[in-house]
Design an enzyme around this catalytic site. Structure first.
Site, PDB file in Angstrom:
ATOM      1  NE  ARG A   1      -1.794  -2.538  10.501  1.00 25.18           N
ATOM      2  CZ  ARG A   1      -2.649  -2.299   9.498  1.00 25.18           C
ATOM      3  NH1 ARG A   1      -3.041  -1.074   9.257  1.00 25.18           N
ATOM      4  NH2 ARG A   1      -3.078  -3.279   8.740  1.00 25.18           N
TER       5      ARG A   1
ATOM      6  CG  ASP B   1       4.014  -3.149   0.665  1.00 27.74           C
ATOM      7  OD1 ASP B   1       3.651  -4.291   0.969  1.00 27.74           O
ATOM      8  OD2 ASP B   1       3.227  -2.265   0.293  1.00 27.74           O
TER       9      ASP B   1
ATOM     10  NE  ARG C   1      -5.021  -0.756  -0.216  1.00 22.93           N
ATOM     11  CZ  ARG C   1      -4.292  -1.148   0.829  1.00 22.93           C
ATOM     12  NH1 ARG C   1      -4.002  -0.289   1.780  1.00 22.93           N
ATOM     13  NH2 ARG C   1      -3.885  -2.391   0.935  1.00 22.93           N
TER      14      ARG C   1
ATOM     15  CB  CYS D   1      -5.542   2.508   3.817  1.00 23.44           C
ATOM     16  SG  CYS D   1      -4.642   2.972   2.358  1.00 23.44           S
TER      17      CYS D   1
ATOM     18  CE  LYS E   1       1.645  -5.872   7.577  1.00 20.05           C
ATOM     19  NZ  LYS E   1       0.415  -5.838   6.793  1.00 20.05           N
ATOM     20  CG  ASN E   2       1.312  -8.229   3.922  1.00 17.00           C
ATOM     21  OD1 ASN E   2       0.746  -7.882   4.962  1.00 17.00           O
ATOM     22  ND2 ASN E   2       1.856  -7.373   3.097  1.00 17.00           N
TER      23      ASN E   2
END
Ligand code: EPZ
Length: 427
Positions: free
Chosen positions: A399, A307, A122, A117, A23-24
């Protein structure tokens, strides 16, 4: 909104998981499509909520988005509303990526500052400083960034004071249409940047230094629509390999680039897992093993990814002995600790370091997701918690993990989705 009913595994998880596109990587490429007039194509796109959110942002700008299974077509010929509104940007920080392309191509735009977030502020100061270095005029008005430039961006050089994926993405995209040659130093090395460089060069950009910390961009007057194959999601791959280690099973992730998960695989080896690697797959085998506690520090790529910090923490909870994880990228990304403690984990946090006293008995209960990687970590821990657990706020996990329950079922896990009457908190 949804919650997961997660059952303690009856036996170690075993099998193969096909990994989806990252996704990123897709989020950056979708924004980059704005740099050209026409229809760009992206393949190996995961079906995830973030893709829909970015599509909504591009539609507000005037683009048309179409595509069927796992591919997107982005038609930018209608792009004329040069704004990204707060109500969309607050739900997904990556919406901020439209700033660089819009100011570079149209000479002006207005983009909402992203909110915070789940784990704190951020900042986007490096995005703004980098664009100013290219000659953009930046003003902040009532929570919005207004970026303008007379004609084409003049271009310039920028040395990122710290490694930032998002700032590298935004500034690199803008530099492709700037005048002259721009040199970006200390650029992020994450594989998602390489995927973006390949896409931009397919559009006619002239970027040298792919895969290094110095990107040299010879600006061009215009770009053409491009094509992009999305790289596999290295964090999804790492998460499912954690499922093997935490249940002492054996899982093979396929459709991956092993070089993108090298530091993740090293951590499994340090624990004592048997790790095997092929050209597009990797396997972690922890069957019958007494794993060892380890100490890990997260770093920008190619270091251990932040992550993976939460899924790794869940894994270390299952290993008797003292382990530590220091997060040097986000020093306050520990909202999952309190939830793991509810299951019975013994974890202390000192500053940006978590000390895990692994091997405690875990008992299933109600727990709550706080961000996408934390929610995945809670599911992993629930696999080894006695009885059943309920994980709420699963929209966080949706997500970043495509078809999650089916992938878990394929390796022998039981995760059942229930609808919930709790409202999304849009964090
Ligand atoms: C990207 O976020 C990822 N998101 C994050 O993944 C990931 O955790 C992060 O990179 C680090 O790898 C996307 O790619 C959409 P950064 P980004 O700029 O770009 C500081 C997920 O789970 N910083 O590399 O926002 C920042 O506070 C998400 O998919 C500034 O100070 O991260 C952090 O400490 C969560 N000023 C460090 O740099 C800035 O202008 C690295 O952040 C920008 C960043």
């Amino acid at each position: 909104m949804y919650r997961f009913e997660v059952h303690q595994v009856e036996k170690p998880l075993e099998g193969e998981v096909e990994i989806s596109g990252a996704k990123n990587a897709v989020l950056a490429v979708m924004a980059a499509a704005l740099l050209a007039d026409g229809v760009s194509e992206i393949t190996n796109v995961p079906h995830l909520k973030d893709m829909k959110t970015m599509s909504d942002v591009l539609r507000v700008i005037g683009c048309r988005i179409s595509g069927e299974s796992h591919e997107l077509k982005i038609d930018t010929r209608g792009a004329d509303h040069l704004e990204a509104p707060y109500e969309l940007v607050k739900t997904m920080r990556a919406s901020f990526y439209v700033l660089g392309p819009l100011v570079a191509r149209f000479g002006r735009c207005r983009v909402s500052l992203p909110g915070g977030c789940a784990w704190g502020p951020r900042p986007v100061d490096l995005h703004l400083k980098g664009l100013e270095a290219l000659g953009a005029k930046i003003t902040l008005t009532r929570g919005y960034v207004e970026a303008t430039c007379e004609g084409r961006l003049p271009g310039g050089n920028f040395n990122f004071p710290i490694s930032s994926v998002g700032a590298t993405v935004n500034v690199l995209m803008a530099a492709t249409l700037a005048k002259g040659t721009s040199v970006l130093q200390n650029a992020a090395l994450e594989p998602e940047i390489d995927n973006l460089v390949d896409f931009l060069n397919s559009m006619g950009a002239k970027i040298q230094g792919r895969g290094t910390r110095t990107l040299t961009v010879q600006g061009v007057e215009a770009l053409r629509p491009g094509k992009c194959y999305t790289i596999p999601d290295r964090i999804e791959a790492g998460t499912f390999l954690c499922a093997a280690a935490i249940t002492r099973g054996c899982i093979k992730v396929t459709k991956v680039f092993p070089e993108h998960i090298a530091s993740t695989l090293d951590a499994f080896r340090d624990m004592g897992c048997k790790v095997d690697v092929g050209n597009d797959w990797a396997q972690v085998d922890a069957r019958g093993m007494e794993l060892k506690p380890i100490n890990v520090t997260t770093l920008p790529y190619p270091g251990y990814p932040t992550d993976m910090q939460a899924p790794l923490m869940a894994t270390l909870v299952s290993i008797p002995g003292n382990s530590t994880i220091q997060d040097t990228v986000y020093n306050d990304r520990f909202k999952h600790v309190a939830e793991l403690q509810r299951l019975g984990a013994d974890i202390q946090v000192n500053g940006n370091t978590a000390i895990i006293k692994g091997g405690t008995k875990l008992e299933g209960t109600e727990i709550m997701g706080s961000d996408l990687r934390a929610t995945a970590a809670l599911v992993l821990a629930a696999f080894i918690s006695e009885g059943e657990s309920t994980v709420s706020r699963v929209y966080h996990l949706d997500r970043g993990y495509e078809d999650f329950e089916n992938k878990v079922a394929k390796i022998g896990g039981v995760v059942i989705r229930h609808s919930d009457d709790e409202e999304d908190d849009n964090l």
